[in-house]
Design a protein around this motif. Structure first.
Motif, PDB file in Angstrom:
ATOM      1  N   ALA A 150      21.688 -45.899  15.156  1.00  0.00           N
ATOM      2  CA  ALA A 150      20.870 -46.429  16.251  1.00  0.00           C
ATOM      3  C   ALA A 150      21.531 -46.198  17.602  1.00  0.00           C
ATOM      4  CB  ALA A 150      20.622 -47.916  16.051  1.00  0.00           C
ATOM      5  N   LEU A 151      22.852 -46.164  17.617  1.00  0.00           N
ATOM      6  CA  LEU A 151      23.596 -45.976  18.855  1.00  0.00           C
ATOM      7  C   LEU A 151      24.013 -44.535  19.103  1.00  0.00           C
ATOM      8  CD1 LEU A 151      25.896 -49.126  18.752  1.00  0.00           C
ATOM      9  CD2 LEU A 151      24.002 -48.701  20.308  1.00  0.00           C
ATOM     10  N   THR A 152      23.719 -43.620  18.185  1.00  0.00           N
ATOM     11  CA  THR A 152      24.148 -42.240  18.329  1.00  0.00           C
ATOM     12  C   THR A 152      22.950 -41.314  18.439  1.00  0.00           C
ATOM     13  OG1 THR A 152      26.075 -42.757  16.978  1.00  0.00           O
ATOM     14  CG2 THR A 152      25.599 -40.429  17.336  1.00  0.00           C
ATOM     15  N   PRO A 153      22.673 -40.834  19.646  1.00  0.00           N
ATOM     16  CA  PRO A 153      21.533 -39.928  19.824  1.00  0.00           C
ATOM     17  C   PRO A 153      21.784 -38.567  19.205  1.00  0.00           C
ATOM     18  CG  PRO A 153      22.282 -40.832  21.911  1.00  0.00           C
ATOM     19  CD  PRO A 153      23.304 -41.186  20.884  1.00  0.00           C
ATOM     20  N   THR A 154      20.723 -37.926  18.780  1.00  0.00           N
ATOM     21  CA  THR A 154      20.766 -36.525  18.369  1.00  0.00           C
ATOM     22  C   THR A 154      19.710 -35.811  19.187  1.00  0.00           C
ATOM     23  OG1 THR A 154      19.207 -36.974  16.587  1.00  0.00           O
ATOM     24  CG2 THR A 154      21.536 -36.965  16.010  1.00  0.00           C
ATOM     25  N   CYS A 155      20.068 -34.700  19.780  1.00  0.00           N
ATOM     26  CA  CYS A 155      19.151 -33.964  20.647  1.00  0.00           C
ATOM     27  C   CYS A 155      18.957 -32.566  20.104  1.00  0.00           C
ATOM     28  CB  CYS A 155      19.702 -33.874  22.064  1.00  0.00           C
ATOM     29  SG  CYS A 155      19.867 -35.466  22.849  1.00  0.00           S
ATOM     30  N   ASN A 161      27.266 -34.313  29.288  1.00  0.00           N
ATOM     31  CA  ASN A 161      27.495 -32.908  29.606  1.00  0.00           C
ATOM     32  C   ASN A 161      26.487 -32.509  30.674  1.00  0.00           C
ATOM     33  OD1 ASN A 161      25.055 -32.154  28.271  1.00  0.00           O
ATOM     34  ND2 ASN A 161      26.137 -32.095  26.311  1.00  0.00           N
ATOM     35  N   ALA A 162      26.359 -31.225  30.971  1.00  0.00           N
ATOM     36  CA  ALA A 162      25.476 -30.775  32.053  1.00  0.00           C
ATOM     37  C   ALA A 162      24.011 -31.096  31.775  1.00  0.00           C
ATOM     38  CB  ALA A 162      25.652 -29.277  32.275  1.00  0.00           C
ATOM     39  N   ASP A 163      23.640 -31.244  30.513  1.00  0.00           N
ATOM     40  CA  ASP A 163      22.239 -31.468  30.154  1.00  0.00           C
ATOM     41  C   ASP A 163      21.914 -32.891  29.716  1.00  0.00           C
ATOM     42  OD1 ASP A 163      21.736 -28.770  30.603  1.00  0.00           O
ATOM     43  OD2 ASP A 163      22.222 -28.236  28.541  1.00  0.00           O
ATOM     44  N   ILE A 164      22.904 -33.708  29.438  1.00  0.00           N
ATOM     45  CA  ILE A 164      22.646 -35.032  28.850  1.00  0.00           C
ATOM     46  C   ILE A 164      23.312 -36.130  29.666  1.00  0.00           C
ATOM     47  CG2 ILE A 164      23.024 -36.486  26.822  1.00  0.00           C
ATOM     48  CD1 ILE A 164      22.769 -33.944  25.153  1.00  0.00           C
ATOM     49  N   ILE A 165      22.506 -37.138  30.004  1.00  0.00           N
ATOM     50  CA  ILE A 165      22.990 -38.332  30.705  1.00  0.00           C
ATOM     51  C   ILE A 165      22.551 -39.552  29.911  1.00  0.00           C
ATOM     52  CG2 ILE A 165      22.728 -39.760  32.771  1.00  0.00           C
ATOM     53  CD1 ILE A 165      22.493 -37.240  34.409  1.00  0.00           C
ATOM     54  N   TYR A 166      23.487 -40.472  29.716  1.00  0.00           N
ATOM     55  CA  TYR A 166      23.154 -41.755  29.116  1.00  0.00           C
ATOM     56  C   TYR A 166      22.893 -42.750  30.246  1.00  0.00           C
ATOM     57  CZ  TYR A 166      25.014 -40.426  24.473  1.00  0.00           C
ATOM     58  OH  TYR A 166      25.242 -39.841  23.257  1.00  0.00           O
ATOM     59  N   VAL A 167      21.920 -43.610  30.038  1.00  0.00           N
ATOM     60  CA  VAL A 167      21.615 -44.677  30.986  1.00  0.00           C
ATOM     61  C   VAL A 167      21.766 -46.000  30.246  1.00  0.00           C
ATOM     62  CG1 VAL A 167      19.883 -45.648  32.532  1.00  0.00           C
ATOM     63  CG2 VAL A 167      19.973 -43.171  32.185  1.00  0.00           C
ATOM     64  N   LYS A 168      22.488 -46.934  30.870  1.00  0.00           N
ATOM     65  CA  LYS A 168      22.681 -48.263  30.296  1.00  0.00           C
ATOM     66  C   LYS A 168      22.179 -49.273  31.318  1.00  0.00           C
ATOM     67  CE  LYS A 168      26.780 -50.323  30.402  1.00  0.00           C
ATOM     68  NZ  LYS A 168      28.147 -50.758  30.111  1.00  0.00           N
ATOM     69  N   ALA A 169      21.476 -50.293  30.851  1.00  0.00           N
ATOM     70  CA  ALA A 169      20.978 -51.330  31.757  1.00  0.00           C
ATOM     71  C   ALA A 169      20.928 -52.659  31.026  1.00  0.00           C
ATOM     72  CB  ALA A 169      19.599 -50.955  32.284  1.00  0.00           C
ATOM     73  N   SER A 170      20.684 -53.688  31.792  1.00  0.00           N
ATOM     74  CA  SER A 170      20.485 -55.023  31.259  1.00  0.00           C
ATOM     75  C   SER A 170      19.033 -55.386  31.532  1.00  0.00           C
ATOM     76  CB  SER A 170      21.433 -55.987  31.975  1.00  0.00           C
ATOM     77  OG  SER A 170      21.230 -57.292  31.548  1.00  0.00           O
ATOM     78  N   CYS A 171      18.308 -55.840  30.496  1.00  0.00           N
ATOM     79  CA  CYS A 171      16.896 -56.169  30.637  1.00  0.00           C
ATOM     80  C   CYS A 171      16.690 -57.645  30.334  1.00  0.00           C
ATOM     81  CB  CYS A 171      16.051 -55.312  29.698  1.00  0.00           C
ATOM     82  SG  CYS A 171      14.287 -55.603  29.868  1.00  0.00           S
ATOM     83  N   THR A 229      18.039 -32.779  29.844  1.00  0.00           N
ATOM     84  CA  THR A 229      17.395 -31.841  30.755  1.00  0.00           C
ATOM     85  C   THR A 229      17.239 -30.504  30.045  1.00  0.00           C
ATOM     86  OG1 THR A 229      18.448 -32.935  32.621  1.00  0.00           O
ATOM     87  CG2 THR A 229      17.507 -30.759  33.026  1.00  0.00           C
ATOM     88  N   THR A 230      15.997 -30.026  29.959  1.00  0.00           N
ATOM     89  CA  THR A 230      15.706 -28.727  29.362  1.00  0.00           C
ATOM     90  C   THR A 230      14.788 -27.977  30.318  1.00  0.00           C
ATOM     91  OG1 THR A 230      15.784 -29.792  27.194  1.00  0.00           O
ATOM     92  CG2 THR A 230      14.869 -27.572  27.274  1.00  0.00           C
ATOM     93  N   ASN A 231      15.218 -26.804  30.746  1.00  0.00           N
ATOM     94  CA  ASN A 231      14.457 -25.983  31.698  1.00  0.00           C
ATOM     95  C   ASN A 231      14.077 -26.779  32.948  1.00  0.00           C
ATOM     96  OD1 ASN A 231      14.548 -23.832  29.876  1.00  0.00           O
ATOM     97  ND2 ASN A 231      12.683 -24.528  28.847  1.00  0.00           N
ATOM     98  N   LYS A 255      13.523 -29.928  33.287  1.00  0.00           N
ATOM     99  CA  LYS A 255      12.668 -31.090  33.033  1.00  0.00           C
ATOM    100  C   LYS A 255      13.458 -32.149  32.274  1.00  0.00           C
ATOM    101  CE  LYS A 255       8.355 -32.307  30.748  1.00  0.00           C
ATOM    102  NZ  LYS A 255       7.303 -31.863  29.844  1.00  0.00           N
ATOM    103  N   ASP A 256      13.435 -33.392  32.791  1.00  0.00           N
ATOM    104  CA  ASP A 256      14.135 -34.505  32.144  1.00  0.00           C
ATOM    105  C   ASP A 256      13.217 -35.189  31.146  1.00  0.00           C
ATOM    106  OD1 ASP A 256      16.473 -34.174  33.650  1.00  0.00           O
ATOM    107  OD2 ASP A 256      15.693 -35.403  35.278  1.00  0.00           O
ATOM    108  N   THR A 257      13.737 -35.437  29.937  1.00  0.00           N
ATOM    109  CA  THR A 257      12.967 -36.132  28.914  1.00  0.00           C
ATOM    110  C   THR A 257      13.838 -37.183  28.233  1.00  0.00           C
ATOM    111  OG1 THR A 257      13.540 -34.465  27.264  1.00  0.00           O
ATOM    112  CG2 THR A 257      11.427 -34.198  28.385  1.00  0.00           C
ATOM    113  N   VAL A 258      13.198 -38.240  27.762  1.00  0.00           N
ATOM    114  CA  VAL A 258      13.892 -39.263  26.984  1.00  0.00           C
ATOM    115  C   VAL A 258      13.952 -38.749  25.546  1.00  0.00           C
ATOM    116  CG1 VAL A 258      13.846 -41.654  26.179  1.00  0.00           C
ATOM    117  CG2 VAL A 258      12.981 -41.086  28.458  1.00  0.00           C
ATOM    118  N   THR A 259      15.160 -38.662  24.998  1.00  0.00           N
ATOM    119  CA  THR A 259      15.290 -38.162  23.630  1.00  0.00           C
ATOM    120  C   THR A 259      15.691 -39.240  22.636  1.00  0.00           C
ATOM    121  OG1 THR A 259      17.577 -37.520  24.027  1.00  0.00           O
ATOM    122  CG2 THR A 259      15.880 -35.837  24.385  1.00  0.00           C
TER     123      THR A 259
END
Length: 197
Positions: free
Chosen positions: A71-76, A153-163, A180-182, A184-188
Motif C-alpha cells: 500500500a505504501l510502495t507505488p509501482t509505475c 527521480n526526474a519523472d516521479i514526485i511523491y506528495v505527502k499531506a495531512s487531511c 510525468t510522461t511526455n 503530462k502529470d498523472t496520479v499513479t
C-alpha cells in the motif's frame, strides 16, 4: 521515570496483555485511548523517532508501520508497459515544503485514477465514485494541510499531506505518487490512513 533517554513512562504501567493487543491494533480510535507515555514506548519499540512529536504524530507513525508494504510502495509503468518495482515506500524519502517543479494535475487525471483505471487483480474499473466525491469535498473545504514533496527521480514526485477528517476532526496522512510522461502529470498511486483508504 525516564528510560533510554527519550521516553517517559508513567508510574502506573498498563498490563502486558493490553500493551500487546495495542501493538497489534491498526485503528486510530484504539490508539487514541492509549496514554501518551505508552504510545511513546510502543513507538520506540517499532524504531519510530518520538522526539518533538505530539500524540497524533506518534499515532500516524505507528499506523504507517502497520500499513502493508504494497500500500505504501507505488509501482509505475514505463514506456514499455513493464512495471518498475524499485520505487521507495511513501514513508521512506525525506519530504520538503518547497515544490521541486510545477505539478499540473487535471481533473481528468484524478478521474482516470479513481474511476477508470482497472483493479490490479481484476479486469474491472475501480469505480470509486464515493472516494472521488469525498476527495472533492475535502479539497473544496480546504482540509489539506502541511503539503510536502519528495522528488524521487526526474519523472516521479511523491506528495505527502495531512487531511482533516470530515467527522472526527482527526488529521490523516495522505500520499500520492505523481508521474510525468511526455510532459503530462498523472496520479499513479495514492494512499490514505483513513479507514476508507
Amino acid at each position: 521515570m525516564r528510560r533510554s533517554g527519550i521516553e517517559w513512562v508513567s508510574d502506573f504501567p498498563l498490563p502486558h496483555s493490553i500493551v500487546t493487543s495495542v501493538k497489534n491494533m491498526a485503528t486510530r480510535e484504539s490508539l487514541n485511548r492509549v496514554p501518551f507515555s505508552h504510545l511513546k514506548s510502543i513507538a520506540v519499540e517499532k524504531n519510530i523517532d518520538v522526539k518533538k512529536k505530539k500524540k497524533e504524530g506518534i499515532i500516524n507513525s505507528i499506523l504507517e508501520t502497520q500499513a502493508p508494504e504494497e500500500a505504501l510502495t507505488p509501482t509505475c509503468s514505463t514506456s514499455s508497459n513493464q512495471l518498475k518495482e524499485n520505487l521507495p515506500p511513501f514513508n521512506a524519502p525525506c519530504y520538503v515544503k518547497t515544490q521541486p517543479r510545477q505539478i499540473k494535475i487535471t481533473f481528468a487525471s484524478i478521474y482516470s485514477f479513481m474511476i477508470v483505471r482497472t483493479c490490479c487483480d481484476k479486469d474491472t474499473s475501480v469505480n470509486n465514485y464515493k472516494g472521488l466525491d469525498r476527495a472533492m469535498q475535502h479539497y473544496d473545504a480546504n482540509d489539506l494541510k502541511d503539503i510536502c514533496f519528495s522528488e524521487i527521480n526526474a519523472d516521479i514526485i511523491y506528495v505527502k499531506a495531512s487531511c482533516l477528517s470530515s467527522m472526527k476532526g482527526i488529521h490523516y496522512r495522505v500520499y500520492a505518487c505523481i508521474q510525468t510522461t511526455n510532459g503530462k502529470d498523472t496520479v499513479t498511486h495514492a494512499y490514505c490512513q483513513c479507514t476508507v483508504g
